[in-house]
Scaffold this active site. Structure first.
Site, PDB file in Angstrom:
ATOM      1  N   SER A 141       4.758 -77.562  35.863  1.00  0.00           N
ATOM      2  CA  SER A 141       3.332 -77.307  36.099  1.00  0.00           C
ATOM      3  C   SER A 141       2.719 -77.023  34.741  1.00  0.00           C
ATOM      4  O   SER A 141       3.437 -76.669  33.786  1.00  0.00           O
ATOM      5  CB  SER A 141       3.191 -76.070  36.995  1.00  0.00           C
ATOM      6  OG  SER A 141       1.902 -75.523  36.909  1.00  0.00           O
ATOM      7  N   TYR A 167       5.454 -67.498  39.301  1.00  0.00           N
ATOM      8  CA  TYR A 167       5.319 -68.965  39.314  1.00  0.00           C
ATOM      9  C   TYR A 167       5.540 -69.539  37.910  1.00  0.00           C
ATOM     10  O   TYR A 167       6.303 -70.481  37.723  1.00  0.00           O
ATOM     11  CB  TYR A 167       3.932 -69.325  39.850  1.00  0.00           C
ATOM     12  CG  TYR A 167       3.674 -70.796  40.016  1.00  0.00           C
ATOM     13  CD1 TYR A 167       4.164 -71.486  41.124  1.00  0.00           C
ATOM     14  CD2 TYR A 167       2.929 -71.523  39.084  1.00  0.00           C
ATOM     15  CE1 TYR A 167       3.918 -72.845  41.286  1.00  0.00           C
ATOM     16  CE2 TYR A 167       2.681 -72.875  39.235  1.00  0.00           C
ATOM     17  CZ  TYR A 167       3.179 -73.530  40.345  1.00  0.00           C
ATOM     18  OH  TYR A 167       2.942 -74.881  40.508  1.00  0.00           O
TER      19      TYR A 167
HETATM   20  N1  LIG Z   1      -1.008 -79.365  43.351  1.00  0.00           N
HETATM   21  C1  LIG Z   1      -1.034 -79.077  42.056  1.00  0.00           C
HETATM   22  O1  LIG Z   1      -2.091 -79.099  41.410  1.00  0.00           O
HETATM   23  C2  LIG Z   1       0.220 -78.703  41.331  1.00  0.00           C
HETATM   24  C3  LIG Z   1       0.093 -78.264  40.012  1.00  0.00           C
HETATM   25  C4  LIG Z   1       1.241 -77.925  39.307  1.00  0.00           C
HETATM   26  C5  LIG Z   1       2.491 -78.043  39.903  1.00  0.00           C
HETATM   27  N2  LIG Z   1       2.583 -78.464  41.191  1.00  0.00           N
HETATM   28  C6  LIG Z   1       3.934 -78.530  41.760  1.00  0.00           C
HETATM   29  O2  LIG Z   1       4.105 -79.733  42.475  1.00  0.00           O
HETATM   30  C7  LIG Z   1       5.014 -79.517  43.571  1.00  0.00           C
HETATM   31  C8  LIG Z   1       4.385 -79.990  44.858  1.00  0.00           C
HETATM   32  O3  LIG Z   1       3.162 -79.277  45.023  1.00  0.00           O
HETATM   33  P1  LIG Z   1       2.085 -79.647  46.136  1.00  0.00           P
HETATM   34  O4  LIG Z   1       0.760 -79.363  45.532  1.00  0.00           O
HETATM   35  O5  LIG Z   1       2.364 -80.980  46.721  1.00  0.00           O
HETATM   36  O6  LIG Z   1       2.401 -78.481  47.186  1.00  0.00           O
HETATM   37  P2  LIG Z   1       2.215 -78.425  48.779  1.00  0.00           P
HETATM   38  O7  LIG Z   1       2.117 -76.988  49.099  1.00  0.00           O
HETATM   39  O8  LIG Z   1       1.104 -79.333  49.181  1.00  0.00           O
HETATM   40  O9  LIG Z   1       3.592 -79.040  49.317  1.00  0.00           O
HETATM   41  C9  LIG Z   1       4.827 -78.383  49.100  1.00  0.00           C
HETATM   42  C10 LIG Z   1       5.829 -78.808  50.153  1.00  0.00           C
HETATM   43  O10 LIG Z   1       7.023 -78.016  49.930  1.00  0.00           O
HETATM   44  C11 LIG Z   1       7.480 -77.524  51.180  1.00  0.00           C
HETATM   45  N3  LIG Z   1       8.224 -76.283  51.000  1.00  0.00           N
HETATM   46  C12 LIG Z   1       7.736 -75.078  50.603  1.00  0.00           C
HETATM   47  N4  LIG Z   1       8.720 -74.162  50.601  1.00  0.00           N
HETATM   48  C13 LIG Z   1       9.860 -74.806  50.987  1.00  0.00           C
HETATM   49  C14 LIG Z   1      11.215 -74.391  51.197  1.00  0.00           C
HETATM   50  N5  LIG Z   1      11.598 -73.124  50.994  1.00  0.00           N
HETATM   51  N6  LIG Z   1      12.107 -75.314  51.604  1.00  0.00           N
HETATM   52  C15 LIG Z   1      11.730 -76.584  51.832  1.00  0.00           C
HETATM   53  N7  LIG Z   1      10.464 -77.040  51.657  1.00  0.00           N
HETATM   54  C16 LIG Z   1       9.537 -76.149  51.249  1.00  0.00           C
HETATM   55  C17 LIG Z   1       6.204 -77.323  52.004  1.00  0.00           C
HETATM   56  O11 LIG Z   1       6.486 -77.276  53.409  1.00  0.00           O
HETATM   57  C18 LIG Z   1       5.368 -78.535  51.595  1.00  0.00           C
HETATM   58  O12 LIG Z   1       5.634 -79.655  52.413  1.00  0.00           O
HETATM   59  C19 LIG Z   1       5.344 -78.005  43.548  1.00  0.00           C
HETATM   60  O13 LIG Z   1       6.572 -77.798  42.894  1.00  0.00           O
HETATM   61  C20 LIG Z   1       4.200 -77.419  42.740  1.00  0.00           C
HETATM   62  O14 LIG Z   1       4.557 -76.209  42.097  1.00  0.00           O
HETATM   63  C21 LIG Z   1       1.485 -78.790  41.915  1.00  0.00           C
END
Ligand SMILES: NC(=O)c1ccc[n+]([C@@H]2O[C@H](COP(=O)([O-])OP(=O)(O)OC[C@H]3O[C@@H](n4cnc5c(N)ncnc54)[C@H](O)[C@@H]3O)[C@@H](O)[C@H]2O)c1
Length: 255
Positions: free
Chosen positions: A135, A148
């Site tokens: 991230s 985080y």
């Molecule tokens: N959206 C952003 O802007 C952003 C920015 C930086 C990093 N990220 C990273 O990208 C990745 C995906 O993020 P996103 O925005 O799609 O998030 P999201 O919350 O939309 O999706 C995350 C998914 O992970 C699953 N999940 C959560 N805890 C879990 C567990 N213990 N076991 C199994 N599954 C689990 C959830 O059910 C969900 O389907 C993450 O690692 C996040 O930190 C996202």
């Protein structure tokens, strides 16, 4: 067009957000996708639509991860995408409950340890691609989410040591570092907060002046998963429209 014909792919957190977009794009590229997620309702529906497999699994649990991986004799791609940000509970270090710290580390970081520890042996013979997820919080200091950021910074460094260690088995490890991708997580961490001003965020922080989409991250993952990225190992690819390289956009007078 980039193809993944016949590649056996595991996507953690594949039921929603970026992971779901990757499941769809990887499936269209010809991969045999397995979605691993806690959310069975969404995971099963998506898997049925894509002709993929679904495994309900808490990625922070050693037993559950081992049970999922026990279904495979070979894996070509592990996309470690699952992660959480816990709004209102994560924060500055003096305010975070120990249980919250442990939980975020377990879901975001131990999951990567577990999928690599038990998944890499299934890649040793044929090689493979590991894609980790950091991230902007793993690249620059962001106040108010110390658990985080700790996990994401660790994932950046773990990516590099895995790349150095397992490259000789033709296992490439790379990392995507997203920011401001329009998913439920970005809404939780920004938009649901009454004080968040999306317009000024876009103007001051994002050179492209817009949020990214899950598909735009999934396309980078598709490249990393594929043989088109065969000499990429240990890279950390900011997929953030330029947010982390940006200094001070307020000095730009136009618009
Ligand atoms: N959206 C952003 O802007 C952003 C920015 C930086 C990093 N990220 C990273 O990208 C990745 C995906 O993020 P996103 O925005 O799609 O998030 P999201 O919350 O939309 O999706 C995350 C998914 O992970 C699953 N999940 C959560 N805890 C879990 C567990 N213990 N076991 C199994 N599954 C689990 C959830 O059910 C969900 O389907 C993450 O690692 C996040 O930190 C996202």
């Amino acid at each position: 067009m980039i193809e993944l014909n016949g590649k056996i792919v595991i996507i953690t957190g594949g039921a929603g957000g970026i992971g779901a977009a990757a499941a769809e794009i990887f499936s269209k590229a010809g991969a045999q996708v397995s979605i691993v997620d806690l959310d069975a309702a969404r995971g099963e529906t998506l898997a049925a639509k894509l002709g993929a497999k679904f495994f309900k699994c808490d990625v922070s649990s050693s037993e559950e991860v081992k049970a999922v991986l026990g279904n495979f004799e070979r894996i070509d791609v592990i996309y470690n995408n699952a992660g959480v940000y816990l709004p209102g509970r994560d924060g500055r270090i003096t305010d975070i409950d120990e249980a919250v710290w442990e939980k975020v580390l377990a879901i975001n970081l131990r999951s990567v340890f577990l999928f690599c520890k038990y998944g890499i042996p299934l890649m040793m013979k044929n090689g493979g691609s590991i894609i980790n997820t950091a991230s902007s919080a793993g690249m620059i200091g962001i106040p108010g989410c110390d658990a985080y950021t700790a996990t994401k910074g660790a994932i950046v460094q773990l990516t590099k040591s895995l790349a150095a260690e397992y490259g000789r088995y033709n296992i490439r490890t790379n990392c995507i570092s997203p920011a401001a991708i329009m998913t439920p997580m970005v809404r939780q961490s920004n938009l649901d907060d009454d004080t968040f001003d999306a317009e000024s965020f876009l103007k001051l922080r994002t050179p492209l002046r817009r949020f990214g989409t899950p598909e735009e991250v999934a396309q980078v993952a598709l490249f990393l998963a594929s043989d088109a990225a065969s000499y990429l190992n240990g890279a950390v690819i900011a997929t953030d429209g330029g947010i982390t390289i940006n200094g001070d956009l307020s000095k730009i007078k136009r618009d």
